[in-house]
Design a protein around this motif. Structure first.
Motif, mmCIF file in Angstrom:
data_model
loop_
_atom_site.group_PDB
_atom_site.id
_atom_site.type_symbol
_atom_site.label_atom_id
_atom_site.label_comp_id
_atom_site.label_asym_id
_atom_site.label_seq_id
_atom_site.Cartn_x
_atom_site.Cartn_y
_atom_site.Cartn_z
ATOM 1 N N ASP A 76 8.718 2.849 4.082
ATOM 2 C CA ASP A 76 9.886 3.509 4.669
ATOM 3 C C ASP A 76 9.506 4.434 5.820
ATOM 4 O O ASP A 76 10.254 4.575 6.787
ATOM 5 C CB ASP A 76 10.621 4.299 3.582
ATOM 6 N N ILE A 77 8.336 5.058 5.737
ATOM 7 C CA ILE A 77 8.029 6.157 6.657
ATOM 8 C C ILE A 77 6.978 5.799 7.711
ATOM 9 O O ILE A 77 6.809 6.519 8.695
ATOM 10 C CB ILE A 77 7.578 7.395 5.847
ATOM 11 N N SER A 78 6.283 4.685 7.555
ATOM 12 C CA SER A 78 5.147 4.372 8.425
ATOM 13 C C SER A 78 5.529 3.483 9.592
ATOM 14 O O SER A 78 6.448 2.675 9.497
ATOM 15 C CB SER A 78 4.047 3.661 7.618
ATOM 16 N N GLN A 79 4.771 3.619 10.679
ATOM 17 C CA GLN A 79 4.861 2.664 11.783
ATOM 18 C C GLN A 79 3.945 1.460 11.531
ATOM 19 O O GLN A 79 4.267 0.337 11.898
ATOM 20 C CB GLN A 79 4.459 3.328 13.106
ATOM 21 N N ARG A 80 2.805 1.736 10.900
ATOM 22 C CA ARG A 80 1.874 0.656 10.552
ATOM 23 C C ARG A 80 1.268 0.946 9.189
ATOM 24 O O ARG A 80 1.218 2.096 8.751
ATOM 25 C CB ARG A 80 0.740 0.525 11.598
#
Length: 232
Positions: free
Chosen positions: A197-201
C-alpha cells in the motif's frame, strides 16, 4: 541518481555467511519495502549498511562509500535507523529521548512539535520515563527520535510488529508524512498489505539474496514469488 546504492553486499556473523551478494537501490524521497520470511537476512542487511556487522561489497550513500565507516559517521551523513528492538533509554523521559536524537550544530526540518503532532500520545507522556511505556508508545518514540536527527533516508526494521491495529495506522501515517516531506524510507516489513500500500517499489529477500524487485502491482501478480518466498 540513487540516494543509496548497494552492490554485491556480503555480510557475516563469525563464520556464518548471511548476505550473499545483495544489490539494491533507493532513490531520493522514495519508500521501498524489503520483504521476506524471518531469518533470510533482512535485518542483517540494514545493520550492514549502518556498519554494525562485518561486510564487504559497496554501500554508496549520496555519492560516498560507507563500507569501513563507523556507525556514528554514517548517521552524521544523513542515515537514520530504527531497530526492531526499539532501544529506548528507559530511565530517561520521552522528551529527553527525543533531545538525544538531535544532532548538534545541525538545523533539522523536524521540531519537537512535529513529533508531538504526529503522535499526540507522546506529548501526553513527554515527562514519563520511556521504560514504563507500552511497546506501541516506545515504537512511536523510537521512530521520532531517529527522525528528529533529520535523516535523508531512514531505515525502519519491522515497525508494526506486535502493535495494536490503531497504532499500526499511526505508523502508516508517519510513513506518509515522511514521503510528503521528501525523506526516503527503507521499510523492513512482514505485513504484505502495508508494504504494497505504501511503497513505490518492493524487494523480496530469500536466503541472503534478492529474489524479486518490482512495483507493488508486479508483486501482487507474482503468485509464485509470494508462494515460494513470503507465504507461510
Amino acid at each position: 541518481m540513487a540516494l543509496l546504492e548497494i552492490s554485491g553486499l556480503h555480510a557475516y556473523y563469525g563464520k556464518s555467511h548471511v548476505l550473499q551478494g545483495v544489490d539494491m537501490r533507493i532513490d531520493p524521497g522514495e519508500i521501498v519495502s524489503l520483504l521476506g520470511r524471518n531469518g533470510v537476512g533482512r535485518s542483517t542487511m540494514v545493520k550492514a549498511v549502518m556498519g554494525l556487522v562485518h561486510s564487504t561489497g559497496s554501500v554508496v550513500f549520496d555519492g560516498k562509500e560507507l563500507i569501513g565507516m563507523k556507525t556514528h559517521e554514517i548517521v552524521h551523513r544523513g542515515l537514520g535507523y530504527v531497530p526492531e528492538s526499539r532501544d529506548v533509554f528507559p530511565a530517561l523521559t520521552v522528551e529527553q529521548n527525543l533531545l538525544l536524537g538531535q544532532q548538534r550544530g545541525k538545523q533539522s526540518q523536524w521540531s519537537m512539535d512535529d513529533m508531538y503532532e504526529m503522535f499526540p500520545r507522546l506529548k501526553e507522556r513527554r515527562h514519563t520515563a520511556a521504560g514504563v511505556m507500552s511497546g506501541g508508545e516506545q515504537q512511536m518514540l523510537t521512530l521520532c527520535r531517529s527522525l528528529i536527527g533529520d535523516p535523508r533516508l531512514i531505515m525502519i526494521d519491522e515497525p508494526t510488529e506486535g502493535l495494536a491495529p490503531q497504532i499500526v495506522e499511526q505508523v502508516a501515517r508517519y510513513l506518509d508524512i515522511l514521503r510528503e516531506r521528501g525523506v526516503a524510507v527503507l521499510l523492513v516489513e512482514q505485513k504484505l498489505a502495508i508494504a504494497l500500500d505504501i511503497s513505490q517499489r518492493v524487494y523480496v529477500m530469500g536466503h541472503g539474496t534478492i529474489v524479486f524487485e518490482g512495483a507493488p502491482g508486479d508483486l501482487r501478480d507474482a503468485h509464485q514469488v509470494r508462494k515460494d518466498w513470503l507465504e507461510v
